[in-house]
Write a protein that holds these residues in place. Sequence first.
Motif, PDB file in Angstrom:
ATOM      1  N   ARG A 171       0.541  -0.638  12.062  1.00  0.00           N
ATOM      2  CA  ARG A 171       1.241   0.341  10.980  1.00  0.00           C
ATOM      3  C   ARG A 171       2.096   0.933  11.474  1.00  0.00           C
ATOM      4  O   ARG A 171       2.764   1.929  10.978  1.00  0.00           O
ATOM      5  CB  ARG A 171       0.236   0.660  10.402  1.00  0.00           C
ATOM      6  N   ALA A 174       5.578   0.566  12.670  1.00  0.00           N
ATOM      7  CA  ALA A 174       6.146   0.103  11.513  1.00  0.00           C
ATOM      8  C   ALA A 174       6.397   0.950  10.717  1.00  0.00           C
ATOM      9  O   ALA A 174       7.636   1.263   9.873  1.00  0.00           O
ATOM     10  CB  ALA A 174       4.987  -1.297  10.476  1.00  0.00           C
ATOM     11  N   TYR A 175       5.395   1.860  10.005  1.00  0.00           N
ATOM     12  CA  TYR A 175       5.840   2.985   9.528  1.00  0.00           C
ATOM     13  C   TYR A 175       7.292   3.823  10.717  1.00  0.00           C
ATOM     14  O   TYR A 175       7.836   4.574   9.933  1.00  0.00           O
ATOM     15  CB  TYR A 175       5.185   4.032   9.372  1.00  0.00           C
ATOM     16  N   SER A 177       8.964   3.367  12.404  1.00  0.00           N
ATOM     17  CA  SER A 177      10.579   2.864  12.018  1.00  0.00           C
ATOM     18  C   SER A 177      11.047   2.975  10.793  1.00  0.00           C
ATOM     19  O   SER A 177      12.778   2.922  11.062  1.00  0.00           O
ATOM     20  CB  SER A 177      10.260   1.177  11.808  1.00  0.00           C
ATOM     21  N   MET A 178      10.810   3.487   9.712  1.00  0.00           N
ATOM     22  CA  MET A 178      11.896   3.953   8.637  1.00  0.00           C
ATOM     23  C   MET A 178      12.320   5.387   8.939  1.00  0.00           C
ATOM     24  O   MET A 178      13.031   5.792   8.190  1.00  0.00           O
ATOM     25  CB  MET A 178      10.006   4.059   7.837  1.00  0.00           C
TER      26      MET A 178
ATOM     27  N   PRO B 196       7.005   2.207   1.503  1.00  0.00           N
ATOM     28  CA  PRO B 196       6.906   1.966   3.066  1.00  0.00           C
ATOM     29  C   PRO B 196       6.566   1.607   4.505  1.00  0.00           C
ATOM     30  O   PRO B 196       6.097  -0.396   3.473  1.00  0.00           O
ATOM     31  CB  PRO B 196       6.122   3.082   3.494  1.00  0.00           C
ATOM     32  N   THR B 197       6.569   0.386   5.272  1.00  0.00           N
ATOM     33  CA  THR B 197       7.363  -0.222   5.974  1.00  0.00           C
ATOM     34  C   THR B 197       5.736  -1.331   5.939  1.00  0.00           C
ATOM     35  O   THR B 197       5.785  -2.603   6.098  1.00  0.00           O
ATOM     36  CB  THR B 197       8.030  -0.414   7.244  1.00  0.00           C
ATOM     37  N   THR B 198       4.910  -0.267   6.379  1.00  0.00           N
ATOM     38  CA  THR B 198       3.571  -0.915   5.854  1.00  0.00           C
ATOM     39  C   THR B 198       3.176  -1.389   4.821  1.00  0.00           C
ATOM     40  O   THR B 198       1.494  -1.660   4.036  1.00  0.00           O
ATOM     41  CB  THR B 198       2.613   0.425   6.338  1.00  0.00           C
ATOM     42  N   HIS B 213      13.369   0.583   1.960  1.00  0.00           N
ATOM     43  CA  HIS B 213      12.217   1.219   2.985  1.00  0.00           C
ATOM     44  C   HIS B 213      12.506   2.861   1.904  1.00  0.00           C
ATOM     45  O   HIS B 213      11.512   3.944   2.652  1.00  0.00           O
ATOM     46  CB  HIS B 213      11.731   1.364   4.018  1.00  0.00           C
ATOM     47  N   SER B 238      -5.071   4.939   7.183  1.00  0.00           N
ATOM     48  CA  SER B 238      -4.475   2.861   7.809  1.00  0.00           C
ATOM     49  C   SER B 238      -2.846   2.791   7.424  1.00  0.00           C
ATOM     50  O   SER B 238      -2.347   1.615   8.460  1.00  0.00           O
ATOM     51  CB  SER B 238      -5.729   1.912   6.979  1.00  0.00           C
ATOM     52  N   PHE B 239      -3.011   2.854   6.384  1.00  0.00           N
ATOM     53  CA  PHE B 239      -1.713   1.790   5.424  1.00  0.00           C
ATOM     54  C   PHE B 239      -0.531   3.298   5.550  1.00  0.00           C
ATOM     55  O   PHE B 239       1.030   3.469   5.605  1.00  0.00           O
ATOM     56  CB  PHE B 239      -1.154   1.289   4.672  1.00  0.00           C
TER      57      PHE B 239
END
Lengths: 430, 314
Positions: A171, A174-175, A177-178, B196-198, B213, B238-239
């Motif tokens: 995560r 992924a996060y 990368s934004m 968000p990507t997550t 995004h 977590s996310f």
Amino acid sequence: MTLPVHALVNARLLDPATSTDEMGGLLIQDGKILDWGSHIRNEGLPEQATIEDCQGFCLAPGLVDAHAYLCEPGKEHRETMATAGMAAAAGGVTTMNAFPATEPVIDDPALVEMVSRRAKNTCAVNVCITGALTKGLLGAEMAEFGLLAQAGVVAISDGQFAIGNINLMRRALAYASMFDLPIIVHAEEPALASGGVMTGGRTATFMGLKSIPNCSEAILVERDIRLVEMTGARWHAAHLSTADALDTIRRAKDKGLPVTAGTAPHYHALNDLELGEYRTFARVSPPLREEEQRLAVIEALKDGTLDVISSQHLPQSADSKRVPFAQAKPGVIGLETMLPVSLRLYHNKDIELLTLLHRMTVAPAKLLGLDAGRLKNGAAADIILFDPEKPWQVDGDALKSKSKNTAFDGHLLQGRVMKTFVDGTVVFEL
Amino acid sequence: MTNVNTIPFAHRHLLDIARLNAGDINQLLDLAESYASLSRTADKKQSVLSGKTQINLFYENSTRTRTSFELAGKRLGADVINMSVGSSSVKKGETLIDTAMTLNAMHPDVLVIRHSDSGAPHLLSQKVDCAVINGGDGSHEHPTQALLDALTIRRRKGRLEGLIVAICGDIQHSRVARSNIALLNIMGARVRVVGPTTLVPPNAAKMGVEVYHKMSDGLKDADIVMMLRLQTERMQGSFVPSVREYFHFFGLDKDKLTHAKPDALIMHPGPMNRGVEIDSEIADDLNISAISEQVEMGVAIRMACLDLLTRKAG
């Protein structure tokens, strides 16, 4: 009114970004590079320019150190922005990337602003900041990457702590990368490395120390690269030290993944024999490896698998080093010795001088998204003058860092920075 | 109007949007439109479901949806039984199929089921003789929510086709998003997901949507901005890193809304987390927010679903 011009002439100009290696000069005006090249000579200079003869020494972009612990705020007994700045200037580092293991940890945008301001006021060289990957570097919850990015961090990392939780890492990648932020990792599988203080092998067996297997590095690199493949995030291994991990990086790069890797001078210059007599000053994390791994690091620096050499400057107080080996804190200082130690590769004819400089200027600047590390008209005059031949013996006590935990104390080195300019101003002169 | 009120529906159950076509959806929306009018009159009660039994089987807590289905059934004259199974039979070890068999023996005409597991309504539908309506299953679908959203949009904008709809927030875990994406695609709208990507599934684009995004990009020229509820357990660590960061980048406020069309309609399935996914200033502005109307259309849509699914063909 025309601003005064300072002319550096009779220099060996080295610019890795343009593969320049020629005799010439460089003009500084208003803190910026006005012009540079082989056409800058004693004649034809602007009127009233102050002229400095470089005596044929190397004139190059200031080094960009992608990985340093400056210890301020909170650990000022080990280092301050001011002392780190002096050490950096003496080592030819004009920009350093401060890691977030401070007290409090740099996991809050307000702290980024405070540290930036403090650096501007007290540090002789430029400082950029890496924000924490997890809150408090505790490895549990993602830090506020977005707000940190807006506050100006150039990367995200938990420094010496590897992320054991694979879902969290997924995560985080992924996060991040934004925001196009690179995540810089300590590549060491935490469970395998747990309790270990040196690399697994013959020396560890003889010394009776708990060891860390080489594969702990490759396993984490393999894991993360799978996640990079999934997320498309920018990922950088801070300091690699084993052949297997380097092979994995090679494969990832062949696939075109946004993966880069670095190492530190102690990994290409030293092996685990340095720990003989239980020398805590050579205790680092990941540990110094056996000779064949050191040679693999050199090979990877040569072929570009390793993009970056950084100091991994980690000041530790004498109290935390003058203890039994297993209790000693890992880490060495490295700002002042980064270039001279790395010049061994040049003197040993392992690597061309321009390639070596590339690993300490253009490549780290690109990693961190900085407009630095190259000679460019109009850019800040962050430059160094060094003599690649000058011999000297490292005296730990004479180094400018507040902590003296160098692994190279007493070593004979060849090559030294003579002068360092930041924004056209001399911040160090030998 | 007479046709709408008498023609049979082509499906036995309402399990997901994916198996409906534009004609089915229009039939539901048209009938719901007439029920929306009925609900605004003084005498709201009809007898089309008189003598019929509706069981609301809720394995997950939900005040809004359960009340909406209950009201819909009662307005049509059905006998409505609410069963909160989560706290009773499940604890005693009864499986979903056991419950289904037991209920089936009581001869209900329609079962509304909400369950935390995706696919539970499908399983139930294979074991009972009556109509089954999916009241929300896991992260899969919430078809009546998508239908009520569609009705709200159609009433405000006059159409669905060609509209740019931005669905924003936690796409990954949202059954509302999945149902809306399916329905809006069937009806010819242009769907975007923003988050968000997550919180956006890696293969989201394969659902026939454009993925963004950044709110400014995703909301550009949008006709409809559909915000999703962010569950607080997803907030810490977590996310996404924190509430303040989520709101800063993905919370809908006046500033971000400037990227959408000036007459963009704001929607939210509720309940809202104010200051997390939406600013109160927007949520409470009746000129741009259709959130209350969505609740009203919810009853009308559920009346239409109950009516159509209990009609006998021929």
